[in-house]
Design an enzyme around this catalytic site. Structure first.
Site, short mmCIF file in Angstrom:
data_model
loop_
_atom_site.label_atom_id
_atom_site.label_comp_id
_atom_site.label_asym_id
_atom_site.label_seq_id
_atom_site.Cartn_x
_atom_site.Cartn_y
_atom_site.Cartn_z
N LYS A 121 5.89 -7.80 -1.25
CA LYS A 121 4.97 -8.25 -2.34
C LYS A 121 5.87 -9.51 -2.87
O LYS A 121 7.16 -9.09 -3.29
CB LYS A 121 4.68 -7.22 -3.41
CG LYS A 121 4.11 -7.53 -4.93
CD LYS A 121 3.73 -6.45 -5.59
CE LYS A 121 2.71 -6.86 -6.83
NZ LYS A 121 2.40 -6.15 -7.63
N SER A 124 -2.59 -5.14 -8.66
CA SER A 124 -1.95 -6.64 -8.63
C SER A 124 -1.52 -6.57 -7.01
O SER A 124 -1.49 -7.75 -6.55
CB SER A 124 -1.09 -6.81 -9.65
OG SER A 124 0.23 -6.03 -9.25
N SER A 151 -1.00 -0.68 -9.59
CA SER A 151 -1.20 -1.64 -8.82
C SER A 151 -0.82 -1.24 -7.32
O SER A 151 -0.79 -2.28 -6.31
CB SER A 151 -0.29 -2.97 -9.15
OG SER A 151 -1.11 -3.83 -10.35
N1 GLN Z 1 -4.23 -3.50 -13.63
C1 GLN Z 1 -3.10 -3.35 -14.64
C2 GLN Z 1 -3.02 -4.58 -15.38
O1 GLN Z 1 -3.46 -5.27 -15.23
C3 GLN Z 1 -1.98 -2.60 -13.60
C4 GLN Z 1 -1.20 -3.76 -12.95
C5 GLN Z 1 -0.10 -3.43 -12.38
O2 GLN Z 1 0.24 -2.22 -12.06
N2 GLN Z 1 0.82 -4.15 -11.90
O3 GLN Z 1 -1.73 -4.62 -16.16
#
Ligand code: GLN
Length: 488
Positions: free
Chosen positions: A76, A151, A175
């Site tokens: 990532k 994400s 994410s």
């Molecule tokens: N969807 C969550 C956010 O927007 C989690 C994102 C994540 O786990 N990086 O913060």
């Protein structure tokens, strides 16, 4: 000759038997990546990949063996890497190359995994759909009109579409689990503190945790084993003996008590997702597990608590992007303050700016007690809910997300609708507990459904065991878009 995407064990055994080489494998995956149309990768540097592959072949020729030695992997693009770009999906860092490797990257390179490139993600890991990436959304290989989940969308897409056998991700509020669910692959977010955050571009430090994507629980166990471990450079790294997460993959499930939280099966849960989860739970019962109803009464409060705490931490973490030390600097400005303002306005996307504003607000004098402190108290109560539940059950199961992947663009003008998709993943994140996503079938429009397994602290081996046993009797995890003819 093209090499099929196999499991980590299958790839390692081909390498062990000399039937392929790390270089040949790397070339084959790089070829696929070169023709990728799903926008899974942000940066690819074939020469660097091949150099790592040659090194893995040299190590193997010298007699060294290892589960990941010569196995290709995608990272990532939130883990900094020497050589490849390190962008966090942001314009702010679009041209940035890190002078050092993140701990995770370092550990995986030491294990001999060969880096294929950096994968697409929501900007600074803020998002649930990968649509907040400066580089555009990664597309879901099951249906190009659907979000990949976020994400860590690019990593999930890479594994689901055979561009990489395994990939790293990070999970702050879902994410890893959410894109794994939406792309039909297996993902695990370990207990907070298991994986070093050193060199992981920070979003919300008390929640950020590295995790693993693979085609199966066994692959995730192999990858997590190489990623996890104490690191004195991360002050929240947990100092525990190294663990073999695959040690109990085959342990029987007789007598296992699986907690099913009533709050995870309420009105907000789409019927197609519910049906797939119910069928999977029935399968686990056939394997000897017992279903026990539990309650996590503060589930609802996870969204407001998280969306105060995470932006608060983000507003502080992202203050370093000031146009001075690294990253973007606005071209035209009048004075220092103007330079800061223009740089940050140009460099950050809408969602990141929204979170910085929210975070600064909830931390400001007069609002700190009303919002930030209150959210911290809720966080504690949410952790207590789990502690109580784990007094009665061995693990908790439920959906990863309330629906299957939605259409790209569908929720763009409604950030709160995006936030609501995190309802089932946020509680474990706030409590720091390990969680997994396991493919359990398909819902509306043939889009994948993931079942979430949540364990007590440091119970990753148990989670992987349950997932593996499930996967040895169900074929969902092994299904790929091509096989169903859904990808074009
Ligand atoms: N969807 C969550 C956010 O927007 C989690 C994102 C994540 O786990 N990086 O913060």
């Amino acid at each position: 000759m093209p090499v099929e995407t196999g499991s980590v064990a299958a790839i390692a055994s081909l390498l062990d038997r000399g039937e392929t080489s790390a270089v040949e494998l790397a070339r084959s995956f790089l070829d696929r990546i070169a023709s990728d149309t799903l926008n899974a990768f942000i940066d690819v540097q074939p020469e660097l990949t091949l150099e790592q592959a040659r090194e893995a072949d040299r190590r193997r020729a010298g007699g060294e063996r290892g589960a990941l030695l010569g196995v290709p992997i995608a990272h990532k693009d939130i883990f900094v890497t020497r050589g490849w770009r390190s962008t966090a999906g942001s314009k702010m860092l679009a041209g940035y190359v890190s002078p050092f490797d993140a701990a995770v990257v370092e550990r995986l390179a030491a294990a001999g995994a060969v880096c294929l490139g950096k994968t697409n993600c929501d900007e600074f890991a803020m998002g649930s759909s990968n649509e907040n990436s400066f580089f555009g959304p990664a597309l879901n290989p099951w249906d190009r009109g659907a979000i990949a989940g976020g994400s860590s969308g690019g990593s999930a897409v890479a594994v689901a579409s055979g561009l990489a056998p395994i990939a790293t991700g990070t999970d702050t509020g879902g994410s890893v689990r959410q894109p794994a669910a939406m792309c039909g692959i297996t993902g695990i977010k370990p207990t907070y503190g298991r994986v070093s955050r050193y060199g992981m571009i920070a979003f919300a430090s008390s929640l950020d945790q590295g995790g693993a994507f693979g085609g199966s629980a066994a692959d995730c166990a192999a990858l997590l084993g190489a990623m996890a471990g104490f690191d004195p450079r991360d002050s929240t790294s947990v100092d525990r003996d190294p663990e073999d997460f695959a040690r109990s993959l085959d342990a029987p499930l007789e007598g296992l008590r699986i907690g099913v939280p009533v709050e995870f099966f309420g009105e907000g849960l789409a019927p197609d997702v519910r049906a797939a989860i119910d069928a999977a739970l029935a399968e686990l019962e056939k394997l000897g597990a017992r279903r026990v109803e539990v309650s996590l009464p503060r589930t609802e409060l996870a969204i407001p608590a998280y969306y105060v705490i995470a932006p608060a931490e983000a507003s502080s973490n992202l203050s370093r992007f000031d146009g001075v030390r690294y990253g973007l600097r606005a071209e035209h400005y009048d004075d220092l303050v103007d330079m800061y303002q223009r740089t940050r306005a140009e460099g950050f996307g809408a969602e990141v700016r929204r979170r910085i504003l929210m975070g600064t607000y909830v931390l400001s004098h007069g609002y700190y007690d009303a919002y930030y402190l209150k959210a911290q108290k809720l966080r504690r109560l949410i952790a207590e809910d789990f502690a109580r539940a784990f007094g009665e059950v061995d693990l908790i199961a439920g959906p990863v997300a309330p629906t299957v992947a939605w259409n790209i663009g569908e929720r763009n003008d409604d950030p709160v609708r995006n936030y609501l998709a995190d309802i089932f993943t946020l509680p474990a994140s706030l409590a720091g507990l390990p969680g997994m996503s396991v493919p359990v079938g398909f819902g509306a429009q043939g889009r994948p459904v993931g079942m979430q397994l949540i364990g007590n602290y440091f119970a990753e081996a148990r989670l992987l065991n349950v997932a593996h046993r499930f996967q040895s009797v169900s074929g969902w995890h092994a299904m790929r878009p091509d096989a169903r003819g859904a990808a074009s």
